[in-house]
Scaffold this motif. Sequence first.
Motif, PDB file in Angstrom:
ATOM      1  N   VAL A 213       0.853  -1.194   0.000  1.00 46.94           N
ATOM      2  CA  VAL A 213       0.000   0.000   0.000  1.00 46.94           C
ATOM      3  C   VAL A 213       0.887   1.242   0.000  1.00 46.94           C
ATOM      4  N   ASP A 214       0.290   2.428  -0.101  1.00 43.20           N
ATOM      5  CA  ASP A 214       1.057   3.670  -0.068  1.00 43.20           C
ATOM      6  C   ASP A 214       1.796   3.811   1.263  1.00 43.20           C
ATOM      7  N   SER A 215       2.904   4.548   1.239  1.00 40.20           N
ATOM      8  CA  SER A 215       3.713   4.730   2.446  1.00 40.20           C
ATOM      9  C   SER A 215       2.981   5.528   3.522  1.00 40.20           C
ATOM     10  N   ASN A 216       1.993   6.322   3.116  1.00 39.84           N
ATOM     11  CA  ASN A 216       1.210   7.100   4.088  1.00 39.84           C
ATOM     12  C   ASN A 216      -0.211   6.570   4.231  1.00 39.84           C
ATOM     13  N   ALA A 217      -0.411   5.304   3.858  1.00 44.19           N
ATOM     14  CA  ALA A 217      -1.731   4.679   3.994  1.00 44.19           C
ATOM     15  C   ALA A 217      -2.053   4.427   5.465  1.00 44.19           C
ATOM     16  N   LEU A 218      -3.296   4.079   5.734  1.00 43.86           N
ATOM     17  CA  LEU A 218      -3.677   3.612   7.065  1.00 43.86           C
ATOM     18  C   LEU A 218      -3.307   2.133   7.139  1.00 43.86           C
ATOM     19  N   PHE A 219      -2.308   1.788   7.963  1.00 46.43           N
ATOM     20  CA  PHE A 219      -1.825   0.417   8.062  1.00 46.43           C
ATOM     21  C   PHE A 219      -2.599  -0.389   9.101  1.00 46.43           C
ATOM     22  N   GLY A 220      -3.441   0.273   9.845  1.00 42.51           N
ATOM     23  CA  GLY A 220      -4.225  -0.401  10.871  1.00 42.51           C
ATOM     24  C   GLY A 220      -4.250   0.421  12.144  1.00 42.51           C
ATOM     25  N   LEU A 221      -4.961  -0.096  13.131  1.00 40.83           N
ATOM     26  CA  LEU A 221      -5.074   0.562  14.432  1.00 40.83           C
ATOM     27  C   LEU A 221      -4.381  -0.299  15.485  1.00 40.83           C
ATOM     28  N   THR A 222      -3.787   0.359  16.477  1.00 45.63           N
ATOM     29  CA  THR A 222      -3.107  -0.389  17.537  1.00 45.63           C
ATOM     30  C   THR A 222      -3.284   0.292  18.884  1.00 45.63           C
ATOM     31  N   ASP A 223      -3.419  -0.539  19.923  1.00 46.25           N
ATOM     32  CA  ASP A 223      -3.345  -0.015  21.296  1.00 46.25           C
ATOM     33  C   ASP A 223      -2.127  -0.586  22.005  1.00 46.25           C
ATOM     34  N   PHE A 224      -1.190  -1.138  21.223  1.00 45.81           N
ATOM     35  CA  PHE A 224       0.051  -1.714  21.747  1.00 45.81           C
ATOM     36  C   PHE A 224      -0.245  -2.747  22.824  1.00 45.81           C
ATOM     37  N   ASP A 225      -1.079  -3.699  22.441  1.00 48.97           N
ATOM     38  CA  ASP A 225      -1.402  -4.822  23.325  1.00 48.97           C
ATOM     39  C   ASP A 225      -1.961  -4.334  24.662  1.00 48.97           C
ATOM     40  N   GLY A 226      -2.811  -3.304  24.572  1.00 51.20           N
ATOM     41  CA  GLY A 226      -3.488  -2.806  25.763  1.00 51.20           C
ATOM     42  C   GLY A 226      -2.765  -1.698  26.506  1.00 51.20           C
ATOM     43  N   GLU A 227      -1.585  -1.282  26.029  1.00 48.76           N
ATOM     44  CA  GLU A 227      -0.848  -0.224  26.720  1.00 48.76           C
ATOM     45  C   GLU A 227      -1.546   1.131  26.611  1.00 48.76           C
ATOM     46  N   LEU A 228      -2.192   1.394  25.466  1.00 55.45           N
ATOM     47  CA  LEU A 228      -2.904   2.666  25.290  1.00 55.45           C
ATOM     48  C   LEU A 228      -4.358   2.506  25.716  1.00 55.45           C
ATOM     49  N   ASP A 229      -4.983   3.633  26.041  1.00 54.54           N
ATOM     50  CA  ASP A 229      -6.378   3.619  26.483  1.00 54.54           C
ATOM     51  C   ASP A 229      -7.332   3.305  25.344  1.00 54.54           C
ATOM     52  N   HIS A 230      -6.918   3.628  24.124  1.00 57.19           N
ATOM     53  CA  HIS A 230      -7.757   3.342  22.945  1.00 57.19           C
ATOM     54  C   HIS A 230      -6.845   3.208  21.727  1.00 57.19           C
ATOM     55  N   PRO A 231      -7.286   2.510  20.679  1.00 63.17           N
ATOM     56  CA  PRO A 231      -6.444   2.313  19.500  1.00 63.17           C
ATOM     57  C   PRO A 231      -6.168   3.622  18.758  1.00 63.17           C
ATOM     58  N   VAL A 232      -4.974   3.710  18.177  1.00 61.64           N
ATOM     59  CA  VAL A 232      -4.584   4.873  17.369  1.00 61.64           C
ATOM     60  C   VAL A 232      -4.103   4.381  16.008  1.00 61.64           C
ATOM     61  N   PRO A 233      -4.145   5.233  14.994  1.00 58.24           N
ATOM     62  CA  PRO A 233      -3.774   4.794  13.638  1.00 58.24           C
ATOM     63  C   PRO A 233      -2.267   4.745  13.399  1.00 58.24           C
ATOM     64  N   ILE A 234      -1.826   3.692  12.697  1.00 57.34           N
ATOM     65  CA  ILE A 234      -0.474   3.624  12.129  1.00 57.34           C
ATOM     66  C   ILE A 234      -0.599   4.207  10.726  1.00 57.34           C
ATOM     67  N   HIS A 235       0.003   5.370  10.504  1.00 60.15           N
ATOM     68  CA  HIS A 235      -0.297   6.078   9.257  1.00 60.15           C
ATOM     69  C   HIS A 235       0.927   6.470   8.437  1.00 60.15           C
ATOM     70  N   GLY A 236       2.104   5.999   8.831  1.00 61.50           N
ATOM     71  CA  GLY A 236       3.299   6.291   8.045  1.00 61.50           C
ATOM     72  C   GLY A 236       4.339   5.222   8.276  1.00 61.50           C
ATOM     73  N   VAL A 237       4.792   4.573   7.199  1.00 64.28           N
ATOM     74  CA  VAL A 237       5.813   3.525   7.308  1.00 64.28           C
ATOM     75  C   VAL A 237       6.836   3.739   6.189  1.00 64.28           C
ATOM     76  N   LEU A 238       8.114   3.739   6.561  1.00 63.37           N
ATOM     77  CA  LEU A 238       9.194   3.873   5.588  1.00 63.37           C
ATOM     78  C   LEU A 238      10.399   3.071   6.057  1.00 63.37           C
ATOM     79  N   GLY A 239      11.130   2.474   5.112  1.00 69.81           N
ATOM     80  CA  GLY A 239      12.420   1.904   5.440  1.00 69.81           C
ATOM     81  C   GLY A 239      13.323   2.978   6.008  1.00 69.81           C
ATOM     82  N   ASP A 240      14.295   2.592   6.859  1.00 71.04           N
ATOM     83  CA  ASP A 240      15.054   3.601   7.602  1.00 71.04           C
ATOM     84  C   ASP A 240      15.787   4.601   6.715  1.00 71.04           C
TER      85      ASP A 240
END
Length: 491
Positions: A213-240
């Motif tokens: 998908v695009d590098s700035n696509a919505l990759f999904g939602l995460t609460d980091f296995d319950g660490e956050l109070d509610h899920p947040v979007p992963i919205h940017g992924v790039l190789g280092d």
Amino acid sequence: MLSIDQSTQGTKVLLFKSNGQLYRRFSKNHRQLINDQGWVSHDLAEIWQNVLSLVSQAQQLVRENGDEIVGVGITNQRETAAAWSKKDGHPLAKAVVWQCARATQLCDQLVKQGVAATVQAKSGMPLSPYFTAAKFDWLLQNETAVQQANQQADLCLGTIDSWLIYQLTAGASFKTEPSNACRTQLLNLETQQWDPELCAIFNVPLASLPTVVDSNALFGLTDFDGELDHPVPIHGVLGDSQAALFGQHCLEFGDVKATYGTGSSIMMNIGATPIRSKNGLITSIAWRLNGQTNYVLEGNVNYSGAVVKWLQEDLDLIKDAAETGQLAMQANPKDHAYLVPAFSGLGAPYWNDKAEAVVWGMTRTTRKAEFVKAALNSIGFQINDVIQQMQRDVDCQKTTLKVDGGVTKNQYLMQFQADITAAQLLLPNFEELSGFGAVYVAGLALKLYTPTTYKQDVLYESYQPKMISNERQSELNGWQHAVTVVNQNFV
């Protein structure tokens, strides 16, 4: 905004304010699993647990300050190969790290089969065990759990970004994006989709690969296995390396940056057309944002920061990396020892997997300081080799080089790099350019950041070239002679 920078040496979790400024950094190293054959592996479960541990620390700070995390960006070591179960997400084998050359024999067999030209034409990269496809092939041929999962249609193969996204979303999202996917040697550079012929060459089942998908696509939602109070979007992924390019704001044709990590990635922005190198470099994808693709020329150096670590941990010549700059400045200027750090072959622009490290030109004047100087100089020489070939490929003679990474703290090396490349070197006011680049993409996608965010956050220190041309040419001649010795003796 939270950025995960999953590097070769460890995990960094970075918090950025809503104005784009770096707020806090948390880090934890993971083990480098190296066996007697020199194979380099990582424990995927250890990496995942380190991410959760660091995010827990970050969230505690955020909560105490009455703030909240609103989005996530991810940047990562790129060519490392991971395999895990589609059903429950558990690792099927240790990850094969990008540095690892265990797939060399597989690549030699493919060369004999006459497919090397096809691989390079379609992927933009020369056939090499450095890239992920051959590592996937090795896992499929040598790891029983991977073979069984493949037979049961329970196999996920991916780079570290896909592994993290899968875990962060509890298996709901199996995705990657072009800057990582193009480094596998399985992506067609023109179509930007997995290429069936390339997959067949490396015996990789298409069904085991993530969706691109695009590098700035919505990759999904995460609460980091319950660490956050509610899920947040992963919205940017790039190789280092691409994340650092974006973080450095190298957005115009001919812009060049060098990232000094364990290895080094040198990149030149070449715009919307995939120019093919005639000088031993790689054509890769920088990013795809909102359907628009940007390409780069890239050269990768296997050993840069790792050379300093070798001096410290294996040779015990130094106690701390910070010592190297002062030692190099104390070295006898008449000593002309050269280190060619081909510990796992030579990368761009030579592509000699058989090469072994050599110290050339040692005399009785070569003592500790001179040896350390030769080690630091080897980093600058290798990066300059790549830049010279880039300029030949695109006929672009820009004389500015932007740099980032931990080794850039070394003032001796930065001045040497400016001198040997005959270029103004620009060093940003903070190190975390890869983490910033990924979170910058995510922040733009979430409308939290604007294009002006970069200008207020990144300031530069300048190094100007001081070496006279005759001295520079003499240094380059000595280096080229040493590299020629390596390439002629290890074929």
